[in-house]
Design a protein around this motif. Sequence first.
Motif, PDB file in Angstrom:
ATOM      1  N   ALA A   1       0.852  -1.172   0.000  1.00  0.00           N
ATOM      2  CA  ALA A   1       0.000   0.000   0.000  1.00  0.00           C
ATOM      3  C   ALA A   1       0.895   1.231   0.000  1.00  0.00           C
ATOM      4  O   ALA A   1       1.840   1.314   0.773  1.00  0.00           O
ATOM      5  CB  ALA A   1      -0.906  -0.002   1.220  1.00  0.00           C
ATOM      6  N   LYS A   2       0.609   2.146  -0.875  1.00  0.00           N
ATOM      7  CA  LYS A   2       1.347   3.411  -0.882  1.00  0.00           C
ATOM      8  C   LYS A   2       0.902   4.178   0.337  1.00  0.00           C
ATOM      9  O   LYS A   2      -0.070   4.920   0.308  1.00  0.00           O
ATOM     10  CB  LYS A   2       0.984   4.251  -2.120  1.00  0.00           C
ATOM     11  N   CYS A   3       1.578   3.983   1.416  1.00  0.00           N
ATOM     12  CA  CYS A   3       1.196   4.671   2.632  1.00  0.00           C
ATOM     13  C   CYS A   3       1.608   6.120   2.565  1.00  0.00           C
ATOM     14  O   CYS A   3       2.587   6.478   1.936  1.00  0.00           O
ATOM     15  CB  CYS A   3       1.826   4.015   3.863  1.00  0.00           C
ATOM     16  N   HIS A   4       0.830   6.941   3.193  1.00  0.00           N
ATOM     17  CA  HIS A   4       1.142   8.349   3.248  1.00  0.00           C
ATOM     18  C   HIS A   4       1.875   8.600   4.552  1.00  0.00           C
ATOM     19  O   HIS A   4       1.482   8.108   5.598  1.00  0.00           O
ATOM     20  CB  HIS A   4      -0.137   9.159   3.198  1.00  0.00           C
ATOM     21  N   SER A   5       2.910   9.365   4.443  1.00  0.00           N
ATOM     22  CA  SER A   5       3.648   9.663   5.658  1.00  0.00           C
ATOM     23  C   SER A   5       2.709  10.395   6.607  1.00  0.00           C
ATOM     24  O   SER A   5       1.979  11.281   6.212  1.00  0.00           O
ATOM     25  CB  SER A   5       4.832  10.551   5.333  1.00  0.00           C
ATOM     26  N   CYS A   6       2.683   9.973   7.821  1.00  0.00           N
ATOM     27  CA  CYS A   6       1.791  10.635   8.767  1.00  0.00           C
ATOM     28  C   CYS A   6       2.485  10.817  10.094  1.00  0.00           C
ATOM     29  O   CYS A   6       3.522  10.235  10.363  1.00  0.00           O
ATOM     30  CB  CYS A   6       0.518   9.825   8.936  1.00  0.00           C
ATOM     31  N   CYS A   7       1.872  11.654  10.884  1.00  0.00           N
ATOM     32  CA  CYS A   7       2.466  12.029  12.151  1.00  0.00           C
ATOM     33  C   CYS A   7       2.898  10.821  12.972  1.00  0.00           C
ATOM     34  O   CYS A   7       2.099   9.989  13.333  1.00  0.00           O
ATOM     35  CB  CYS A   7       1.477  12.859  12.965  1.00  0.00           C
TER      36      CYS A   7
ATOM     37  N   CYS B   1       1.111  10.038  16.492  1.00  0.00           N
ATOM     38  CA  CYS B   1      -0.122   9.269  16.683  1.00  0.00           C
ATOM     39  C   CYS B   1       0.179   7.876  17.186  1.00  0.00           C
ATOM     40  O   CYS B   1       1.141   7.251  16.745  1.00  0.00           O
ATOM     41  CB  CYS B   1      -0.846   9.056  15.367  1.00  0.00           C
TER      42      CYS B   1
ATOM     43  N   ILE C   1      -1.623   5.529  16.322  1.00  0.00           N
ATOM     44  CA  ILE C   1      -1.879   4.762  15.116  1.00  0.00           C
ATOM     45  C   ILE C   1      -0.726   4.812  14.140  1.00  0.00           C
ATOM     46  O   ILE C   1      -0.248   3.794  13.641  1.00  0.00           O
ATOM     47  CB  ILE C   1      -3.147   5.299  14.415  1.00  0.00           C
ATOM     48  N   GLY C   2      -0.253   6.029  13.878  1.00  0.00           N
ATOM     49  CA  GLY C   2       0.770   6.254  12.879  1.00  0.00           C
ATOM     50  C   GLY C   2       1.975   5.344  12.995  1.00  0.00           C
ATOM     51  O   GLY C   2       2.522   4.898  11.999  1.00  0.00           O
TER      52      GLY C   2
ATOM     53  N   ASN D   1       2.322   2.306  13.822  1.00  0.00           N
ATOM     54  CA  ASN D   1       2.248   0.911  13.392  1.00  0.00           C
ATOM     55  C   ASN D   1       1.407   0.617  12.160  1.00  0.00           C
ATOM     56  O   ASN D   1       1.450  -0.473  11.625  1.00  0.00           O
ATOM     57  CB  ASN D   1       1.710   0.063  14.547  1.00  0.00           C
ATOM     58  N   ILE D   2       0.665   1.589  11.718  1.00  0.00           N
ATOM     59  CA  ILE D   2      -0.275   1.296  10.648  1.00  0.00           C
ATOM     60  C   ILE D   2       0.415   0.766   9.404  1.00  0.00           C
ATOM     61  O   ILE D   2      -0.057  -0.175   8.764  1.00  0.00           O
ATOM     62  CB  ILE D   2      -1.136   2.532  10.283  1.00  0.00           C
TER      63      ILE D   2
ATOM     64  N   LYS E   1       3.289  -0.793   9.207  1.00  0.00           N
ATOM     65  CA  LYS E   1       3.799  -2.131   9.477  1.00  0.00           C
ATOM     66  C   LYS E   1       2.677  -3.163   9.368  1.00  0.00           C
ATOM     67  O   LYS E   1       2.816  -4.193   8.713  1.00  0.00           O
ATOM     68  CB  LYS E   1       4.410  -2.158  10.893  1.00  0.00           C
TER      69      LYS E   1
END
Lengths: 137, 137
Positions: free
Chosen positions: A88-94, A97, A99-100, A102-103, A105
């Motif tokens: 998945a082309k993940c978007h860099s996120c904070c 968070c 969530i941020g 581990n999402i 991974k």
Amino acid sequence: MINSDFALGLHSILLLAADKDACLTSSTLSSMLKVHPVRIRKVLSKMKNAGYIESKEGAGGGFFISCNIEKVTLKDIYTLTHDDLMKAKCHSCCPSCKIGVNIEKVLDIILSDADEKFQDYLEDYSLQKVLDKMQQM
Amino acid sequence: MINSDFALGLHSILLLAADKDACLTSSTLSSMLKVHPVRIRKVLSKMKNAGYIESKEGAGGGFFISCNIEKVTLKDIYTLTHDDLMKAKCHSCCPSCKIGVNIEKVLDIILSDADEKFQDYLEDYSLQKVLDKMQQM
DNA sequence: TTAAGTGTTACAAATATTGTTACAGTTAAT
DNA sequence: ATTAACTGTAACAATATTTGTAACACTTAA
Ligand code: FES
Ligand code: FES
């Protein structure tokens, strides 16, 4: 996930597999598949490196099948035509968070498992089986 | 196969799912995910139509979760974010070939079966389960 | 009444895919 | 040996797809 190199490569190798004695040039394949000869050569060069086909340079040259078409499967063509695993082309996120952290991974794990299942399924189809299935239709 | 709307939509809905009372604006999500607010709204509007989230217009508005996150699965997000079934971009080829006639049909069958397997796998992951899995890491 | 939102469309910019040109190397036939 | 017909690759151009932006109508809370 399925890119067009897969379709192109498979189509080409099936054409070669359908007649073990055939030696087709990239130009011939090109006009059959309506795709540029150079692209054909690029895709087929991967299959060549994998040992599924061989090529002969020079006049009268071309590509011909050189593998056991009962053994080579759609999975093989798939791996050859896909550099990266499904990702998945993940978007860099904070990264702050909860969530941020581990999402990405977790998604990687889930998707690579799913990809595995997908490939397991493709592995059931040898080139021969695909050819046979086409006869039956 | 997996496009970035999937990653984006999932990421967003997980953020909402993580806190049932949160009401996040597209602008907030935008700066968290580094993606344009309009795109966020587009993707989230699909989830809204599906009833997984709700939105509130006007000042103090935003998006919030409105589904049972034990029930909604990755498969649901997947279907929402993928218009077409997985399909090999076949190249038009001579319909005179014995192969040409059926190759597209056969590929469609094989790939849609594989896609089904893939989705079956995704169906095992509810949003809650993904959230849990993230905790454990 | 205003500021802060969503919803949606149309369009621009960036990226990815595909096609094209060019040319070096190989082989078969003359 | 020369030529014509090939493959192999790299660099570049054209096209298609994805993503971002701007604009504006509409909604709601303060
Ligand atoms: S924005 Fe990705 S989890 Fe924080
Ligand atoms: S070119 Fe597709 S089978 Fe003839």
